[in-house]
Design a protein around this motif. Structure first.
Motif, PDB file in Angstrom:
ATOM      1  N   ARG A   4      49.939  29.053  57.296  1.00 24.31           N
ATOM      2  CA  ARG A   4      49.851  28.595  55.917  1.00 24.31           C
ATOM      3  C   ARG A   4      48.681  27.625  55.785  1.00 24.31           C
ATOM      4  O   ARG A   4      48.594  26.651  56.522  1.00 24.31           O
ATOM      5  N   PRO A   5      47.760  27.894  54.860  1.00 21.74           N
ATOM      6  CA  PRO A   5      46.660  26.936  54.689  1.00 21.74           C
ATOM      7  C   PRO A   5      47.194  25.616  54.140  1.00 21.74           C
ATOM      8  O   PRO A   5      48.050  25.604  53.266  1.00 21.74           O
ATOM      9  N   THR A   6      46.724  24.534  54.692  1.00 17.79           N
ATOM     10  CA  THR A   6      47.160  23.224  54.241  1.00 17.79           C
ATOM     11  C   THR A   6      46.003  22.518  53.563  1.00 17.79           C
ATOM     12  O   THR A   6      44.858  22.655  53.962  1.00 17.79           O
ATOM     13  N   ARG A   7      46.342  21.767  52.549  1.00 13.75           N
ATOM     14  CA  ARG A   7      45.320  21.028  51.839  1.00 13.75           C
ATOM     15  C   ARG A   7      45.909  19.720  51.348  1.00 13.75           C
ATOM     16  O   ARG A   7      47.105  19.618  51.125  1.00 13.75           O
ATOM     17  N   ILE A   8      45.047  18.743  51.243  1.00 14.65           N
ATOM     18  CA  ILE A   8      45.481  17.439  50.745  1.00 14.65           C
ATOM     19  C   ILE A   8      44.293  16.805  50.040  1.00 14.65           C
ATOM     20  O   ILE A   8      43.149  16.978  50.446  1.00 14.65           O
ATOM     21  N   GLY A   9      44.573  16.103  48.972  1.00 19.83           N
ATOM     22  CA  GLY A   9      43.543  15.351  48.271  1.00 19.83           C
ATOM     23  C   GLY A   9      43.990  13.911  48.146  1.00 19.83           C
ATOM     24  O   GLY A   9      45.131  13.646  47.793  1.00 19.83           O
ATOM     25  N   THR A  33      47.683  17.665  58.033  1.00 19.47           N
ATOM     26  CA  THR A  33      46.971  16.768  57.122  1.00 19.47           C
ATOM     27  C   THR A  33      47.362  15.296  57.291  1.00 19.47           C
ATOM     28  O   THR A  33      46.805  14.434  56.622  1.00 19.47           O
ATOM     29  N   ALA A  34      48.328  15.007  58.165  1.00 20.15           N
ATOM     30  CA  ALA A  34      48.821  13.629  58.324  1.00 20.15           C
ATOM     31  C   ALA A  34      47.712  12.662  58.737  1.00 20.15           C
ATOM     32  O   ALA A  34      47.670  11.531  58.258  1.00 20.15           O
ATOM     33  N   GLY A  35      46.820  13.084  59.610  1.00 18.37           N
ATOM     34  CA  GLY A  35      45.726  12.207  60.036  1.00 18.37           C
ATOM     35  C   GLY A  35      44.804  11.849  58.887  1.00 18.37           C
ATOM     36  O   GLY A  35      44.394  10.695  58.733  1.00 18.37           O
ATOM     37  N   GLN A  36      44.471  12.831  58.076  1.00 15.49           N
ATOM     38  CA  GLN A  36      43.633  12.592  56.897  1.00 15.49           C
ATOM     39  C   GLN A  36      44.356  11.691  55.900  1.00 15.49           C
ATOM     40  O   GLN A  36      43.749  10.800  55.297  1.00 15.49           O
ATOM     41  N   PHE A  37      45.664  11.924  55.725  1.00 16.94           N
ATOM     42  CA  PHE A  37      46.482  11.099  54.838  1.00 16.94           C
ATOM     43  C   PHE A  37      46.483   9.651  55.313  1.00 16.94           C
ATOM     44  O   PHE A  37      46.252   8.716  54.533  1.00 16.94           O
ATOM     45  N   LEU A  64      56.176  17.496  51.734  1.00 18.99           N
ATOM     46  CA  LEU A  64      56.120  16.272  52.522  1.00 18.99           C
ATOM     47  C   LEU A  64      56.918  16.494  53.795  1.00 18.99           C
ATOM     48  O   LEU A  64      58.152  16.555  53.765  1.00 18.99           O
ATOM     49  N   GLY A  65      56.223  16.644  54.904  1.00 24.43           N
ATOM     50  CA  GLY A  65      56.870  16.890  56.185  1.00 24.43           C
ATOM     51  C   GLY A  65      57.137  15.614  56.954  1.00 24.43           C
ATOM     52  O   GLY A  65      56.814  14.498  56.511  1.00 24.43           O
ATOM     53  N   VAL A  66      57.715  15.766  58.116  1.00 26.93           N
ATOM     54  CA  VAL A  66      58.078  14.632  58.966  1.00 26.93           C
ATOM     55  C   VAL A  66      56.845  13.804  59.330  1.00 26.93           C
ATOM     56  O   VAL A  66      56.895  12.572  59.332  1.00 26.93           O
ATOM     57  N   ALA A  67      55.736  14.473  59.611  1.00 30.66           N
ATOM     58  CA  ALA A  67      54.508  13.734  59.948  1.00 30.66           C
ATOM     59  C   ALA A  67      54.061  12.870  58.767  1.00 30.66           C
ATOM     60  O   ALA A  67      53.606  11.743  58.948  1.00 30.66           O
ATOM     61  N   LYS A  93      62.362  16.378  43.543  1.00 28.47           N
ATOM     62  CA  LYS A  93      63.440  16.120  44.497  1.00 28.47           C
ATOM     63  C   LYS A  93      63.020  16.510  45.908  1.00 28.47           C
ATOM     64  O   LYS A  93      63.432  15.875  46.876  1.00 28.47           O
ATOM     65  N   ALA A  94      62.175  17.528  46.024  1.00 25.24           N
ATOM     66  CA  ALA A  94      61.691  17.959  47.339  1.00 25.24           C
ATOM     67  C   ALA A  94      60.864  16.867  48.015  1.00 25.24           C
ATOM     68  O   ALA A  94      60.678  16.893  49.229  1.00 25.24           O
ATOM     69  N   ILE A  95      60.386  15.906  47.252  1.00 23.84           N
ATOM     70  CA  ILE A  95      59.605  14.785  47.801  1.00 23.84           C
ATOM     71  C   ILE A  95      60.473  13.529  47.891  1.00 23.84           C
ATOM     72  O   ILE A  95      60.447  12.820  48.893  1.00 23.84           O
TER      73      ILE A  95
END
Length: 110
Positions: A4-9, A33-37, A64-67, A93-95
């Protein structure tokens, strides 16, 4: 099953005439993406002043995952050491549910 492609802004924004820094976050916060976050939050934390607040706008976060939760916990601890409030703005609610289960519910602004 493909990857799955991941993206974060991440976009920090200083509120005029206030000690608040607002960080708009969009996309997926996961292992990829956790490191970038975290790097984006560290940058934003550097703009804060003692007694101010770091407002994380997570309303456009889709996952929003565990990382990501780990990064939020680290950011909360860093802010607390600097006497900076951490406020999480989330609507889905998912967040909000993982944030609550991780014990960061006191940071949520509903």
């Amino acid at each position: 099953m493909g990857i799955r492609p991941t993206r974060i802004g991440i976009a920090p924004d200083r509120r005029p005439l206030a000690d608040d820094i607002v960080v708009h976050v969009a996309g997926d916060i996961d292992l990829f993406t956790a490191g970038q976050f975290d790097a984006g939050l560290l940058q934003a934390e550097g703009l804060t002043v003692e007694g101010g607040r770091l407002l994380l706008d997570l309303r456009e976060v889709e996952f929003l995952g565990v990382a990501g939760l780990h990064v939020l916990d680290l950011a909360y601890r860093r802010c607390a050491r600097r006497h900076v409030g951490l406020l999480l703005l989330a609507a889905r609610k998912a967040i909000t549910r993982p944030i609550t289960l991780a014990g960061l519910h006191h940071c949520l602004n509903r």
